[in-house]
Design a protein around this motif. Sequence first.
Motif, PDB file in Angstrom:
ATOM      1  N   ALA A 112      10.719   5.723  26.583  1.00 55.57           N
ATOM      2  CA  ALA A 112      11.872   4.864  26.871  1.00 55.57           C
ATOM      3  C   ALA A 112      11.599   3.395  26.593  1.00 55.57           C
ATOM      4  CB  ALA A 112      12.283   5.039  28.333  1.00 55.57           C
ATOM      5  N   ASP A 113      10.441   3.060  26.038  1.00 60.32           N
ATOM      6  CA  ASP A 113      10.072   1.651  25.912  1.00 60.32           C
ATOM      7  C   ASP A 113      11.046   0.827  25.068  1.00 60.32           C
ATOM      8  OD1 ASP A 113       9.278   2.821  23.527  1.00 60.32           O
ATOM      9  OD2 ASP A 113       7.285   1.921  23.507  1.00 60.32           O
ATOM     10  N   VAL A 114      11.564   1.377  23.968  1.00 58.71           N
ATOM     11  CA  VAL A 114      12.529   0.632  23.153  1.00 58.71           C
ATOM     12  C   VAL A 114      13.852   0.512  23.896  1.00 58.71           C
ATOM     13  CG1 VAL A 114      13.890   0.655  21.018  1.00 58.71           C
ATOM     14  CG2 VAL A 114      11.446   1.207  20.948  1.00 58.71           C
ATOM     15  N   ALA A 115      14.324   1.604  24.480  1.00 54.97           N
ATOM     16  CA  ALA A 115      15.599   1.579  25.207  1.00 54.97           C
ATOM     17  C   ALA A 115      15.571   0.573  26.351  1.00 54.97           C
ATOM     18  CB  ALA A 115      15.926   2.969  25.739  1.00 54.97           C
ATOM     19  N   LEU A 116      14.424   0.412  26.980  1.00 58.37           N
ATOM     20  CA  LEU A 116      14.304  -0.513  28.107  1.00 58.37           C
ATOM     21  C   LEU A 116      13.965  -1.940  27.669  1.00 58.37           C
ATOM     22  CD1 LEU A 116      12.491   1.821  30.647  1.00 58.37           C
ATOM     23  CD2 LEU A 116      14.891   1.076  30.689  1.00 58.37           C
ATOM     24  N   SER A 129      17.566   7.244  14.376  1.00 58.64           N
ATOM     25  CA  SER A 129      17.493   8.646  13.976  1.00 58.64           C
ATOM     26  C   SER A 129      17.762   9.539  15.180  1.00 58.64           C
ATOM     27  CB  SER A 129      16.120   8.956  13.395  1.00 58.64           C
ATOM     28  OG  SER A 129      15.154   9.001  14.432  1.00 58.64           O
ATOM     29  N   PRO A 130      18.242  10.758  14.927  1.00 59.58           N
ATOM     30  CA  PRO A 130      18.455  11.678  16.047  1.00 59.58           C
ATOM     31  C   PRO A 130      17.178  11.929  16.841  1.00 59.58           C
ATOM     32  CG  PRO A 130      19.571  12.486  14.093  1.00 59.58           C
ATOM     33  CD  PRO A 130      18.740  11.305  13.674  1.00 59.58           C
ATOM     34  N   ASP A 131      16.025  11.985  16.149  1.00 55.23           N
ATOM     35  CA  ASP A 131      14.761  12.200  16.860  1.00 55.23           C
ATOM     36  C   ASP A 131      14.440  11.032  17.788  1.00 55.23           C
ATOM     37  OD1 ASP A 131      14.387  14.656  15.674  1.00 55.23           O
ATOM     38  OD2 ASP A 131      12.988  13.914  14.155  1.00 55.23           O
ATOM     39  N   ALA A 132      14.651   9.795  17.296  1.00 56.65           N
ATOM     40  CA  ALA A 132      14.365   8.615  18.126  1.00 56.65           C
ATOM     41  C   ALA A 132      15.329   8.548  19.302  1.00 56.65           C
ATOM     42  CB  ALA A 132      14.453   7.343  17.290  1.00 56.65           C
ATOM     43  N   MET A 133      16.603   8.885  19.076  1.00 56.28           N
ATOM     44  CA  MET A 133      17.576   8.878  20.170  1.00 56.28           C
ATOM     45  C   MET A 133      17.208   9.938  21.202  1.00 56.28           C
ATOM     46  SD  MET A 133      20.252   7.709  21.729  1.00 56.28           S
ATOM     47  CE  MET A 133      21.142   6.677  20.591  1.00 56.28           C
ATOM     48  N   GLY A 134      16.886  11.136  20.745  1.00 57.58           N
ATOM     49  CA  GLY A 134      16.498  12.202  21.671  1.00 57.58           C
ATOM     50  C   GLY A 134      15.280  11.824  22.484  1.00 57.58           C
ATOM     51  N   ALA A 135      14.297  11.190  21.840  1.00 59.48           N
ATOM     52  CA  ALA A 135      13.095  10.767  22.554  1.00 59.48           C
ATOM     53  C   ALA A 135      13.429   9.713  23.605  1.00 59.48           C
ATOM     54  CB  ALA A 135      12.058  10.221  21.567  1.00 59.48           C
ATOM     55  N   ALA A 136      14.318   8.770  23.253  1.00 58.05           N
ATOM     56  CA  ALA A 136      14.698   7.728  24.209  1.00 58.05           C
ATOM     57  C   ALA A 136      15.434   8.327  25.409  1.00 58.05           C
ATOM     58  CB  ALA A 136      15.573   6.678  23.523  1.00 58.05           C
ATOM     59  N   LEU A 137      16.358   9.247  25.157  1.00 58.19           N
ATOM     60  CA  LEU A 137      17.102   9.880  26.256  1.00 58.19           C
ATOM     61  C   LEU A 137      16.153  10.627  27.187  1.00 58.19           C
ATOM     62  CD1 LEU A 137      20.156  11.310  24.250  1.00 58.19           C
ATOM     63  CD2 LEU A 137      20.057   9.184  25.570  1.00 58.19           C
ATOM     64  N   HIS A 138      15.234  11.376  26.589  1.00 58.76           N
ATOM     65  CA  HIS A 138      14.233  12.125  27.359  1.00 58.76           C
ATOM     66  C   HIS A 138      13.339  11.171  28.154  1.00 58.76           C
ATOM     67  CE1 HIS A 138      11.595  15.518  28.222  1.00 58.76           C
ATOM     68  NE2 HIS A 138      10.570  14.806  27.800  1.00 58.76           N
ATOM     69  N   GLY A 139      12.880  10.102  27.501  1.00 61.25           N
ATOM     70  CA  GLY A 139      12.034   9.121  28.174  1.00 61.25           C
ATOM     71  C   GLY A 139      12.731   8.440  29.338  1.00 61.25           C
ATOM     72  N   LEU A 140      14.005   8.101  29.158  1.00 59.33           N
ATOM     73  CA  LEU A 140      14.764   7.467  30.245  1.00 59.33           C
ATOM     74  C   LEU A 140      14.937   8.410  31.428  1.00 59.33           C
ATOM     75  CD1 LEU A 140      17.443   5.595  28.144  1.00 59.33           C
ATOM     76  CD2 LEU A 140      15.743   4.513  29.651  1.00 59.33           C
ATOM     77  N   TYR A 141      15.167   9.686  31.148  1.00 60.35           N
ATOM     78  CA  TYR A 141      15.273  10.654  32.237  1.00 60.35           C
ATOM     79  C   TYR A 141      13.982  10.653  33.052  1.00 60.35           C
ATOM     80  CZ  TYR A 141      15.371  15.003  34.815  1.00 60.35           C
ATOM     81  OH  TYR A 141      15.302  15.930  35.825  1.00 60.35           O
TER      82      TYR A 141
END
Length: 196
Positions: A112-116, A129-141
Amino acid sequence: MSAEPSPAPRLRTPRLVERDSELAELSHRLDAVQAGAGSVVVIEGPAGVGKSVLLDFACSRASDQEIRALTGRGSEFEQAYPWGVVRALFAPALGGSDTERARLLAGAARLADVALGLRPAPTDGLAVSPDAMGAALHGLYWALANLVGDEPLVMAVDDAQWADGPSLRWLRYLANRVEDLPVLLVIAFNPADRAG
């Protein structure tokens, strides 16, 4: 002749008319989250019907029950800024000590480091990318899971119709998984103002 001081002005507390069922439902959900049951409450309606007052009630009641509340608000003028609502929600937790921040970002939450806003997003001009978005969503959870531990939490988002796209995607992602956390997610929006 001395003038008597004028009385202090009384502050009016907004009164919710015919909202007993909504207040009772929010109270019930707050009691449930305190017992560890996560859920979602969506407050929908046009401007002026008291959505924000219901959110304020949820946060005030949470405070009375010693439940932490995190708040965010969508803004028509900030929609173009990715992760704005998410960053507002997590800002109080990120403002703590280095130890608290390290605990928040432990394990999968590091995604979640980029999202935050803790690491700049890639600047190659390409869409996420869908992979980066999925990783961010998972990381934020997982950042949220690390934040709450076993303690109840209220996340309140007002004017969600104006939230940025990535934040809305995460709120949807969280809504599908919130039962696994002691989190009450309360979202207020005006469908008439929904963007495009």
